[in-house]
Design an enzyme around this catalytic site. Structure first.
Site, PDB file in Angstrom:
ATOM      1  N   THR A 116       0.856  -1.197   0.000  1.00 26.76           N
ATOM      2  CA  THR A 116       0.000   0.000   0.000  1.00 26.76           C
ATOM      3  C   THR A 116       0.886   1.240   0.000  1.00 26.76           C
ATOM      4  O   THR A 116       1.811   1.351   0.805  1.00 26.76           O
ATOM      5  CB  THR A 116      -0.894  -0.007   1.248  1.00 26.76           C
ATOM      6  OG1 THR A 116      -1.646  -1.210   1.231  1.00 26.76           O
ATOM      7  CG2 THR A 116      -1.824   1.185   1.254  1.00 26.76           C
ATOM      8  N   LYS A 201      -7.014   2.397  -3.303  1.00 26.53           N
ATOM      9  CA  LYS A 201      -6.652   1.532  -2.173  1.00 26.53           C
ATOM     10  C   LYS A 201      -6.765   2.268  -0.830  1.00 26.53           C
ATOM     11  O   LYS A 201      -7.356   1.775   0.130  1.00 26.53           O
ATOM     12  CB  LYS A 201      -5.222   1.015  -2.366  1.00 26.53           C
ATOM     13  CG  LYS A 201      -4.610   0.358  -1.165  1.00 26.53           C
ATOM     14  CD  LYS A 201      -5.267  -0.954  -0.848  1.00 26.53           C
ATOM     15  CE  LYS A 201      -4.888  -1.444   0.523  1.00 26.53           C
ATOM     16  NZ  LYS A 201      -5.380  -2.762   0.807  1.00 26.53           N
ATOM     17  N   CYS A 255      -3.032  -1.981   8.282  1.00 24.51           N
ATOM     18  CA  CYS A 255      -3.542  -1.308   7.082  1.00 24.51           C
ATOM     19  C   CYS A 255      -4.436  -0.135   7.443  1.00 24.51           C
ATOM     20  O   CYS A 255      -4.140   1.009   7.141  1.00 24.51           O
ATOM     21  CB  CYS A 255      -4.339  -2.298   6.247  1.00 24.51           C
ATOM     22  SG  CYS A 255      -3.417  -3.784   5.915  1.00 24.51           S
TER      23      CYS A 255
END
Ligand code: SAJ
Length: 422
Positions: A116, A201, A255
């Site tokens: 990411t 994302k 995340c």
């Protein structure tokens, strides 16, 4: 086609296994002996039965190898962490992975970034590091950002079935990656440019963070109003356009608590709501510690057992876990505690190895994580192991009636103040 995958974590290793299982020769590279030696001795460092079986098969076939060293490949896939420190994204693992690739990059290769990253990183620093090879991106080699979207605990299904977004630096890069991933991805693959893929994302994870923050804020408001938040949310969610997520002890993992900062970094003024949501979620573990202190105080308890050290239910993954912050806050308050988690792989100093040890001599049990083994624990079994009859349920998953019938006092997160007379 030889594929080199750098970073064999929750995304890299399953991806390596699936490529190896679909006819490619795969070299998996990682810096961790636990990971590399574990794979070569046939152990998957995550709880995924299907992937474990597939790992054995690809090792037997010789289509997957794990190593500390990269070699020349046709495709390089980067799946290293991009953590946050002091609200800034740390790209050092990504940089060292890219520089490693640069040493082996040759004409015709494809580089896929799954880690990411914030908007602009692929066409900015990544492209720069790779072009230090003397080759030109888009002319000599292809480059795409193809963010992973899997949820730990259901990785095989999500890797194969979820849709993917493929953002190439040019259309050729996008098409090449799409053809390659079609070897195991059954979900729809949407083509776009690299910066849009990066943005998509982080928008996805930021959206979830904000929605959890609303649930947490609603819990705090309900608590102040002496309204049961869980009941209120369940009723509100009967509305066809309302879906309040679960409040809880905080947002962990590697995340969701990280990704909003990619957007804050790029647009600090516009991202006001994102920051507020982050701070709201970040403050939840401390609230749990304060709740524990209040219950112990009111019940003359001296020690608490924290049930669950992982960042969410039914996984051993403890990265960014709220329990760590709860534990540290308790320590700062001088409150005795232990931590118990049957999934825990790397024990903490406070960890105990059995349920019996966990509940021995404590005045309060705090269920932080909704592992099935905690939720399904029969009250009678626990009652035989301990004289403790006080449970703080941060998950709202224990059946309060059943537990209370068995003689336990259940303090439901966000709705127990009246029980303490506060
Ligand atoms: N949580 C709540 N309330 C909820 C849902 C979750 O407090 O209603 C907490 C969990 O307990 C946990 C944290 O949030 O501490 C994150 O858990 P999660 O299950 O929401 O997400 P992750 O971090 O395991 O995976 C997320 C997923 N992203 C989205 O759902 C938008 C996954 O699809 C991504 O691939 C992954 O991040 C990633 O790697 O980016």
């Amino acid at each position: 086609m030889k594929i080199g995958i750098i970073g064999l974590g929750y995304v890299g290793l399953p991806t390596a296994i699936l490529f190896a299982n679909s006819g490619h020769q795969v070299l998996g590279v990682d810096v961790s002996p636990r990971v590399v030696d574990g794979i070569n001795s046939r152990t998957l460092h995550m709880e995924e039965e299907l992937l474990q079986q597939m790992l054995m098969r690809v090792l037997d076939q010789g289509s997957l190898q794990a190593s500390y060293e990269l070699e020349p490949c046709n495709t390089f896939i980067v799946a290293v962490p991009t953590p946050v420190a002091n609200y800034k994204i740390d790209l050092s693992y990504l940089e060292s992975a890219c520089r490693n690739i640069t040493r082996f990059l040759k004409k015709g290769d494809l580089v896929v970034i799954e880690s990411t990253i914030g908007p602009g990183i692929t066409t900015g620093p990544i492209l720069g590091w790779l072009e230090e090879s003397g080759l030109k991106a888009g002319e000599d080699f292809s480059l795409v950002h193809m963010p992973e979207r899997v949820i730990p605990g259901n990785i095989y299904k999500e890797l194969t079935e979820n849709g993917r977004v493929i953002g190439g630096i040019d259309p050729t890069s996008t098409v090449r990656a799409k053809e390659l991933y079609a070897s195991f991805v059954k979900g729809e693959m949407t083509e776009t440019d690299a910066t849009t893929a990066e943005t998509v994302k982080v928008l996805e994870n930021t959206y979830r963070d904000i929605n959890i923050a609303i649930a947490n804020e609603f819990l705090l408001i309900c608590e102040k109003l002496n309204v049961n938040p869980w009941e209120a949310f369940a009723i509100a969610n009967q509305h066809p356009r309302v879906n309040i997520l679960n409040p809880g002890p905080g947002v962990g993992g590697h995340c969701i608590p990280v990704d909003p900062w990619f957007l804050v970094e790029k647009a600090p003024e516009e991202a006001a709501l994102l920051k507020t949501a982050r701070f709201r979620n970040n403050a939840m573990p401390e609230k749990v510690a304060n709740d524990i202190a209040d219950i112990l105080d009111a019940t003359q308890g001296k020690k608490v057992s924290l049930f669950g050290t992982s960042y969410k239910a039914n996984t051993g993954d403890a990265r960014g876990t709220p329990t760590k912050v709860i534990a540290t806050t308790l320590e700062n308050k001088g409150i005795a505690y232990n931590t118990y988690d049957p999934f825990q792989i790397l024990p903490w100093e406070s960890s105990v190895g059995s349920l019996q040890e966990a509940v021995d001599g404590v005045g309060l049990i705090a269920v932080i994580v909704a592992h099935d083994s905690f939720i399904q624990l029969p009250p009678e079994q626990l009652a035989q192991l301990t004289s403790c009859r006080h449970i703080l349920d941060c998950t709202n998953r224990l059946d309060k009636t059943v537990w209370e019938e068995a003689g336990f006092m259940i303090y439901t997160f966000g709705h127990f103040r009246e029980q303490l007379g506060k």
